[in-house]
Design an enzyme around this catalytic site. Structure first.
Site, PDB file in Angstrom:
ATOM      1  N   LYS A  43       0.890  -1.145   0.036  1.00 40.14           N
ATOM      2  CA  LYS A  43      -0.090  -0.010   0.161  1.00 40.14           C
ATOM      3  C   LYS A  43       0.849   1.265   0.108  1.00 40.14           C
ATOM      4  CE  LYS A  43      -3.794   0.024   2.090  1.00 40.14           C
ATOM      5  NZ  LYS A  43      -4.522  -0.720   2.978  1.00 40.14           N
ATOM      6  N   ARG A 111      -3.206   2.757   8.789  1.00 45.64           N
ATOM      7  CA  ARG A 111      -3.525   1.361   8.176  1.00 45.64           C
ATOM      8  C   ARG A 111      -2.176   0.551   8.188  1.00 45.64           C
ATOM      9  NH1 ARG A 111      -8.500   2.364   4.713  1.00 45.64           N
ATOM     10  NH2 ARG A 111      -8.685   4.561   4.704  1.00 45.64           N
ATOM     11  N   GLY A 120      -7.801  -7.713   5.024  1.00 44.47           N
ATOM     12  CA  GLY A 120      -8.495  -7.987   6.397  1.00 44.47           C
ATOM     13  C   GLY A 120      -7.811  -8.506   7.496  1.00 44.47           C
ATOM     14  N   MET A 122      -5.195  -7.499   9.173  1.00 44.95           N
ATOM     15  CA  MET A 122      -4.451  -6.677  10.066  1.00 44.95           C
ATOM     16  C   MET A 122      -5.332  -5.419  10.417  1.00 44.95           C
ATOM     17  SD  MET A 122      -0.545  -6.813   9.351  1.00 44.95           S
ATOM     18  CE  MET A 122      -0.585  -6.321   7.378  1.00 44.95           C
ATOM     19  N   ARG A 355      -6.257   0.804  -8.851  1.00 46.00           N
ATOM     20  CA  ARG A 355      -5.386  -0.186  -9.127  1.00 46.00           C
ATOM     21  C   ARG A 355      -6.079  -0.931 -10.425  1.00 46.00           C
ATOM     22  NH1 ARG A 355      -9.166  -3.058  -4.189  1.00 46.00           N
ATOM     23  NH2 ARG A 355     -11.086  -2.467  -5.137  1.00 46.00           N
ATOM     24  N   HIS A 474     -19.190 -38.609 -10.701  1.00 47.82           N
ATOM     25  CA  HIS A 474     -19.857 -38.707 -11.761  1.00 47.82           C
ATOM     26  C   HIS A 474     -20.592 -37.708 -12.503  1.00 47.82           C
ATOM     27  CE1 HIS A 474     -23.126 -40.260 -14.540  1.00 47.82           C
ATOM     28  NE2 HIS A 474     -22.327 -40.950 -14.977  1.00 47.82           N
ATOM     29  N   SER A 791      -0.778 -42.330 -20.503  1.00 45.45           N
ATOM     30  CA  SER A 791      -1.702 -41.320 -19.981  1.00 45.45           C
ATOM     31  C   SER A 791      -1.988 -41.366 -18.687  1.00 45.45           C
ATOM     32  CB  SER A 791      -3.048 -41.541 -20.836  1.00 45.45           C
ATOM     33  OG  SER A 791      -3.747 -40.469 -20.607  1.00 45.45           O
ATOM     34  N   CYS A 858      -5.120 -37.341 -18.699  1.00 44.90           N
ATOM     35  CA  CYS A 858      -6.348 -37.399 -18.959  1.00 44.90           C
ATOM     36  C   CYS A 858      -7.173 -37.162 -18.055  1.00 44.90           C
ATOM     37  CB  CYS A 858      -6.587 -38.432 -20.137  1.00 44.90           C
ATOM     38  SG  CYS A 858      -6.447 -39.898 -19.168  1.00 44.90           S
ATOM     39  N   TYR A 878       1.105 -33.823 -23.943  1.00 42.62           N
ATOM     40  CA  TYR A 878      -0.253 -33.288 -24.202  1.00 42.62           C
ATOM     41  C   TYR A 878      -1.003 -33.246 -23.004  1.00 42.62           C
ATOM     42  CZ  TYR A 878      -2.107 -37.967 -24.355  1.00 42.62           C
ATOM     43  OH  TYR A 878      -2.411 -39.272 -24.098  1.00 42.62           O
TER      44      TYR A 878
HETATM   45  C1  PEP Z   1      -8.859 -41.098 -14.376  1.00 43.51           C
HETATM   46  O1  PEP Z   1      -8.639 -41.775 -13.389  1.00 43.51           O
HETATM   47  O2  PEP Z   1      -7.984 -39.865 -14.088  1.00 43.51           O
HETATM   48  C2  PEP Z   1      -9.302 -41.118 -15.713  1.00 43.51           C
HETATM   49  C3  PEP Z   1      -9.033 -40.241 -16.677  1.00 43.51           C
HETATM   50  O3  PEP Z   1     -10.080 -42.154 -15.611  1.00 43.51           O
HETATM   51  P1  PEP Z   1     -11.567 -42.079 -14.992  1.00 43.51           P
HETATM   52  O4  PEP Z   1     -12.156 -40.637 -14.347  1.00 43.51           O
HETATM   53  O5  PEP Z   1     -12.460 -42.578 -15.958  1.00 43.51           O
HETATM   54  O6  PEP Z   1     -11.245 -42.999 -13.743  1.00 43.51           O
END
Ligand code: PEP
Ligand code: MG
Length: 909
Positions: A43, A111, A120, A122, A355, A474, A791, A858, A878
């Protein structure tokens, strides 16, 4: 050791006799500058910078952080007081006022301000300098006794609480008692006489609690307030904040003492807030609102309706021009849109704060592009002006909240961003039914948690709300794939699927009632809000992404199971499919029956019969995917989840059986159901996520792997024969050892050879594995002998490394976040120290064996910016994420690459 005194490591004791403790700022010149955050705190450095840039900042001085460190060591240098008096004298001369004295008393704010912002944490004291005499002068000068007495009572309360340690509650008790006696609802309704009573009572309280009078000498107030700010560096909440954010305890805080200016000293005074450009759209228009004869809180509290800033141009043209000129000057100076606060005192403009302003994703992109055009920033800098998650704003609908009364019923996990407004249904069947009949235009499916059986209902719903489940549950995973809004694990909601009721906050919602979901923040809101549509084709977005992509080293792929999602993914820039979860294909109405027949079979031959029926359907699925992706790589994972997920739930079966036994004991259906129940019970596992799933299925029932491998290879051959160029990668899930890998890979390869021979055509393909068990990561060098790619399934890898169920984490996640044990949900942002080190180690080991090994991720982390940056850093090839997270992943990957080449120079902060 005296209270607050800490032992500091010797090496860090730095102050010398030459140390300058107090830095003045005002009248266009500051002793310090914007770079001196170590000395002046964030500040203080900002105030110095603004002053040096010619902004009319209320003047004052900053006591530097070394003084705080001395305070902690219990050895405050007397020079600090001397320098403070010199600075105060200068301030008084500049303002033509005396601290807390005369007809026009100077009041100051005190301040804290550390190097790193600790919002918040101090303490702050306002209106310092007021005493029994000064308050009368202020009342007279402002012609507003109510304001003057209110300011004084606030000072006594703040000072009493922060400096003198008088419990805040005791002040509040007095205040509430007077309010009750006066029969007023709002604080601002209290009249001067009542406020005077409060002041007297407050002073009595201070005397009683401390044995001393509330200090009337302004200088005494000032030194005590300064020390209290130093002490507040060591309060518990500040310490916890530092621990969580890894801030060194020895940095200390600076103290900023600044002249107070008031916007409520008459019709020639006012106060307001604004932005140099529109923060919602990014358009280049001066934007803001203000109120005359008012204080800052009046503008934001909604008690009075503020005026648009354009009105100021008519009312006070000079002030307006000045404000516009300096805020634009600041925009040029900071090279970013500014969010500012100002006060006009007796016709003179003061800037209280400026800012970089917060903005929506739409505005962020427009601003970045415009500022490049205006030569304010470079294209590379523009890439850092948008936070990767902000790109969702273009892809998903958003709630319109402005001007609406919002009743938040609960807050769950922001499982899939966007907004959904619709009528509640409690089962997937009801969702489908009402959708087909067209009696509900938009549906929100509300469930305890979703299962693969709900897929058809999820498909027709606009949004999903669950009371249980985490970021990789899920509901979360599936909706993210669909680009559909989802709030998961809203624990305050009770979902009664039997009575078809949602109970929350003492209210009950029934089927057909309207609710609104905000999947970006996790809020569940009562009623029917409006939404703004998605704008994925916005030319500004297209242009921005064209700047982003050339910098990226990581490839981005999508998790997609069906051709529609694959096409969507390509539209968002997918360079392949990183995960096709084949199990999702088995839930379609025409398939589940064969799938169940396969599972129910005790004999291999019966299983093969059922699989034969599934084969052409699977082949058609894969054909569609290869066509949609043309020559881009497509990774297809063999069946992964435990088989019982394809069967009805045990409890549901028990209820149905009981019902039939009571009503139709001879029904053939009853026998059928009993057989089903027996198999469900046989397959029942205590820990299904650690049970018969992944490659274990293919090893226990090789015919499943055979059927899937055949379907994949046959589809590829067919597409190739028709002139296509499929690139397939077959992925074995949940591998834990080289033996498992060998078993399944050789089965896949033998089927491939057979198909090539039968069809007379070959296609290239690879067989690889998911690394989602710690054992696989630890033996990755061996597994790479067989696997041609890795993966990382970081959803399961997080689950198995931490030993935390991905579906149940929300039972304790809030407590863990609150206690600072987790900084983030580890299923949303990769735990780099633990899971990340397995990923890094396994990549190195795998490439040690097979230097050309292709490695990706993934799990859901593939769409999380911080995790994507980590993947870049450790050299993955990737990331793969749901289609709607692709833009985010692309931007994060480009930022990671640029950060690496440009060092620490680039940053959002
Ligand atoms: C994982 O486990 O990261 C994955 C991609 O497979 P699932 O989510 O289908 O178990
Ligand atoms: Mg997995």
């Amino acid at each position: 050791m005296a209270q607050g005194v800490m032992e500091q490591p010797l090496a860090e004791k730095a102050s010398t006799t030459a140390t300058k403790y107090v830095y003045f700022f005002g009248d266009g010149h500051a002793d310090g500058n914007g770079k001196m955050k170590d000395v002046l705190g964030g500040k203080g450095a900002g105030l110095a910078e603004m002053t040096n840039a010619g902004l009319p900042v209320p003047p004052g001085f900053t006591i530097q952080t070394e003084a705080c460190r001395e305070y902690m060591r219990g050895a405050l240098n007397p020079k600090i007081d001397e320098e403070m008096l010199v600075a105060l004298d200068k301030l008084e001369k500049l303002q033509g006022q005396k601290l807390g004295a005369g007809d026009n008393p100077l009041l100051v704010s005190v301040r804290s301000g550390a190097k790193f912002s600790m919002p918040g944490m101090m303490d702050t004291i306002l209106n310092l300098g007021l005493n029994d005499k000064a308050v009368e002068a202020l009342a007279k000068r402002s012609n507003n006794p109510r304001f003057a007495y209110d300011s004084y009572r606030r000072l006594i309360q703040m000072f009493g609480d922060v400096v003198l340690d008088v419990p805040k509650k005791k002040f509040e008790h007095i205040f509430d008692a007077v309010k009750a006696k006066e029969k007023v609802k709002f604080d601002y309704e209290l009249q001067p006489a009542a406020l005077k009573t409060i002041i007297d009572e407050y002073k009595k309280l201070v005397k009683k609690e401390t044995g001393k009078d509330f200090p009337q000498k302004p200088l005494e107030q000032l030194s005590a307030a300064r020390d209290a700010v130093f002490r507040s560096w060591q309060n518990e909440r500040a310490k916890t904040y530092r621990r969580i954010n890894h801030i060194d305890d020895w940095l200390g805080t600076a103290v900023n003492v600044q002249a107070m200016v008031f916007g409520n000293l008459g019709e020639n005074s006012g106060t307001g807030v604004g932005f140099t450009r529109n923060p919602a759209t990014g358009e280049h228009v001066f934007f803001g609102e203000y109120l005359m004869n008012a204080q800052g809180e009046d503008v934001v509290s909604g008690v009075r309706t503020p005026m648009p800033i354009s009105e100021l141009e008519k009312a006070m043209p000079q002030v307006y021009d000045h404000l516009k000129a300096i805020t634009w000057k600041m925009e040029k100076h900071y090279r970013d849109m500014q969010d500012f606060e100002f006060t006009i005192q007796d016709g003179k403009l003061y800037m209280l704060q400026t800012r970089n302003g917060k903005r929506t994703g739409l505005a962020a992109v427009r601003l970045a592009i415009d500022m490049v055009k205006e030569d304010l920033i470079t294209e590379e800098e523009a890439i850092f002006r948008v936070e990767p998650n902000q790109l969702y704003d273009f892809l998903v609908p958003r709630l319109v909240e402005k001007g609406e009364k919002i009743e938040v019923l609960a807050t769950g996990l922001p499982a899939s961003p966007g907004a959904a407004v619709g009528q509640i249904v409690f089962t997937a069947e009801d969702a489908v039914k009402h959708h087909q009949r067209g009696d509900y235009k938009s549906i929100i499916l509300v469930r305890g948690e979703t299962t693969p059986e709900d897929i058809a209902g999820m498909e027709v719903a606009s949004g999903i709300l669950t009371s249980r489940g985490g970021m990789t549950s899920h509901a979360a995973v599936v909706t993210r794939g669909m680009g559909k809004c989802c709030v998961a694990g809203a624990g305050d909601c009770t979902v009664d699927e039997v009575k078809k009721e949602l109970r929350v906050k003492g209210k009950t919602f029934k089927q057909g009632d309207w609710i609104s979901l905000d999947g970006t923040t996790g809020r569940v809101i009562e009623g029917k809000l409006k939404t703004l549509p998605a704008q994925p084709d916005d030319p500004l977005l297209v242009k921005f992404m064209s700047w982003v992509d050339p910098h990226r080293k990581l490839r981005v792929r999508a998790n997609a199971d069906v051709p529609r999602d694959a096409r969507q993914a390509r539209a968002f820039g997918a360079e392949g499919i990183g995960l096709c979860r084949t199990e999702h294909m088995f839930f379609a109405e025409d398939r589940i029956e064969h799938m169940r027949a396969m599972i129910l079979a005790h004999e291999e031959s019966a299983r093969r019969e059922a699989l034969k029926k599934l084969l052409p359907m699977q082949r058609a699925d894969f054909e569609g995917l290869f066509k949609a992706m043309e020559s881009l790589p497509v990774t297809i994972r063999l069946l992964d989840p435990p088989l019982h997920e394809f069967l009805p739930q045990r409890e549901e079966l028990l209820v149905e059986i009981q019902h039939l036994e009571d009503t139709k004991p001879r029904s053939p259906r009853l026998k059928e159901l009993k057989t089903l129940l027996a198999r469900v019970q046989e397959l029942h596992e205590v820990n299904p996520m650690l049970g018969l799933r992944g490659c274990r299925l293919g090893i226990a029932f090789p015919e499943i792997t055979e059927m899937q491998a055949r379907a994949i290879i046959e589809a590829a051959v067919k597409v190739k024969k028709a002139g296509g160029d499929p690139h397939l990668e077959i992925m074995i899930p949940l591998i834990g050892s080289i033996e498992e890998m060998k078993n399944q890979a050789s089965l896949v390869r033998s089927i491939a050879e057979k198909v090539f021979e039968e069809k007379g055509t070959k296609v290239d393909y690879m067989v690889g594995t998911m690394i989602e068990l710690p054992r696989a990561a630890l033996t990755a060098d061996q597994i790479a002998e067989e696997a041609e790619f890795f993966s990382f399934g970081t959803n399961d890898l997080t689950q198995t490394t931490y030993g935390i169920s991905r579906d149940d984490i929300n039972h304790f996640l809030p407590a863990y976040l609150k206690a600072g044990i987790f900084k983030h949900d580890p299923f949303a942002t990769l735990d780099q120290a633990g899971v990340g080190s397995l990923v890094k180690g396994a990549t190195q080991k795998g490439r040690g064996t097979r230097p050309t090994l292709k490695v990706g991720i993934c799990g859901e982390h593939g769409g999380d910016p911080e995790s994507v940056k980590f993947c870049h850093k450790i050299g993955l090839n990737y990331v793969s994420c749901s289609p709607f997270r692709l833009l985010t992943a692309r931007l994060a990957a480009a930022q990671a690459a640029l950060e690496e080449t440009a060092g620490a120079g680039h940053s959002m902060k």
